[in-house]
Design a protein around this motif. Structure first.
Motif, PDB file in Angstrom:
ATOM      1  N   GLY A   7      26.417  -3.627  52.639  1.00  0.00           N
ATOM      2  CA  GLY A   7      26.276  -3.044  53.963  1.00  0.00           C
ATOM      3  C   GLY A   7      25.364  -1.832  53.974  1.00  0.00           C
ATOM      4  O   GLY A   7      24.643  -1.548  53.016  1.00  0.00           O
ATOM      5  N   SER A  11      25.188   0.487  59.941  1.00  0.00           N
ATOM      6  CA  SER A  11      26.100  -0.415  60.645  1.00  0.00           C
ATOM      7  C   SER A  11      27.336   0.303  61.189  1.00  0.00           C
ATOM      8  O   SER A  11      28.138  -0.306  61.900  1.00  0.00           O
ATOM      9  CB  SER A  11      26.556  -1.541  59.705  1.00  0.00           C
ATOM     10  N   TYR A 223      31.555  -0.251  55.552  1.00  0.00           N
ATOM     11  CA  TYR A 223      32.347  -1.228  56.303  1.00  0.00           C
ATOM     12  C   TYR A 223      32.558  -0.690  57.715  1.00  0.00           C
ATOM     13  O   TYR A 223      33.351   0.239  57.937  1.00  0.00           O
ATOM     14  CB  TYR A 223      33.683  -1.457  55.607  1.00  0.00           C
TER      15      TYR A 223
END
Length: 248
Positions: A7, A11, A223
Motif C-alpha cells: 500500500g 491511500s 491500510y
C-alpha cells in the motif's frame, strides 16, 4: 526505502463533510490522500475530515522466517545461528501516540532470538501486538525493521532507550497530536504527515546502523480505514526474510 512494501500513505482515507457534499456534490468521489491533494487548493480547509473505520482493527506479527539466502545477503561468515531482533512502530491519525516495539526497559534475551536460515520463529497466541485494536482514523501505518544483533548485548538497552526516545519526541508524534485539533484535513496536513514519517524512519535506521547492527529487511505497510478489513494471517517476503502478520 522499504524492501517489503504494501500500500501507500496516499491511500489513507478522507471523507467530505456534509456541507461540502451539499455545496459541491462532485467531490463525493474524493476518498483518499492522493485524491484530496488534487482538489485541496480549490476547497476550504474544513471541507474534508479523516475517515474512521467501521470496526476495531489491530495488527500483530505472528512469525519471522529467514530465507536460505540470508547469509549471502549479509555476507555473514559461516555463522550457523543468527541473533535477530526487530523494531516496529505503528500509528494512525486518531491523535494516539506512535505505538512501538520493543520498549526501552527490555532485557536483550526477551527480544533477541536465535534462528537459522530457512527456519521459522513463531510468536505465541495472536503474535506480538504492534497496533492495539481500536477504531482506525485515516489508516494504519506500520513499519518493521529486522536486524541482526551485534555481539555486545550490554549496549542493547541503551540503543533501545535512544530509539524509544526518538519516537516519543519525533515530529511525527507532534503532527499526529495536532491533527485532532484541526477542523479538517488539507494538502498541507498530508505533506506534514508524509515528511514526518520519513524523517522518523531515517532517524531510527541511523541509530541502529551506528551500533554495528546488520540490516536484514524493512517492511512498510499502509491500510486505509475505509478499505475492507480481513482478519487472519498475511505473509510478505523480502530479500532475506518472510514476515507473517496477523490482522484482527
Amino acid at each position: 526505502m522499504a524492501l517489503i512494501q504494501v500500500g501507500s500513505i496516499n491511500s489513507f482515507a478522507v471523507a467530505p463533510a456534509t456541507k461540502t457534499l451539499q455545496q459541491q456534490p462532485r467531490l463525493r468521489g474524493v476518498r483518499s490522500f492522493s485524491e484530496l491533494k488534487e482538489v485541496a487548493a480549490a476547497t476550504p480547509s474544513d471541507a474534508f475530515t479523516l475517515a474512521v473505520s467501521a470496526e476495531d482493527r489491530g495488527v500483530g506479527i505472528k512469525s519471522i522466517k529467514l530465507t536460505e539466502g540470508f547469509e549471502g545477503f549479509l555476507q555473514n561468515l559461516l555463522n550457523p545461528v543468527n541473533e535477530i531482533y526487530f523494531i516496529a512502530w505503528a500509528w494512525d491519525l486518531s491523535g494516539q501516540p506512535v505505538n512501538h516495539y520493543p520498549g526501552e526497559q527490555v532485557a536483550p534475551e526477551d527480544v533477541i532470538f536465535n534462528i537459522k536460515a530457512g527456519k521459522l520463529r513463531e510468536f505465541i497466541g495472536e503474535g506480538i501486538n504492534l497496533f492495539p485494536k481500536r477504531k482506525v482514523t485515516g489508516g494504519i501505518a506500520l513499519r518493521i525493521q529486522v536486524w541482526e544483533s551485534d555481539a555486545d548485548v550490554r549496549n542493547f538497552g541503551k540503543v533501545m532507550s535512544k530509539t524509544v526516545d526518538t519516537i516519543r519526541n519525533s515530529t511525527l508524534n507532534n503532527v499526529i497530536s495536532l491533527i485532532t485539533a484541526a477542523t479538517g484535513v488539507t494538502g498541507a496536513t498530508i505533506t506534514l504527515v508524509k515528511d514526518a514519517a520519513l524523517e522518523l524512519a531515517d532517524a531510527i535506521g541511523k541509530i541502529l546502523q551506528a551500533n554495528a547492527n546488520d540490516y536484514v529487511d524493512f517492511f512498510e505497510g499502509y491500510y486505509a480505514a475505509d478499505q475492507p478489513w480481513t482478519p487472519g494471517h498475511q505473509s510478505y517476503e523480502g530479500n532475506a526474510s518472510v514476515l507473517s502478520l496477523n490482522c484482527y
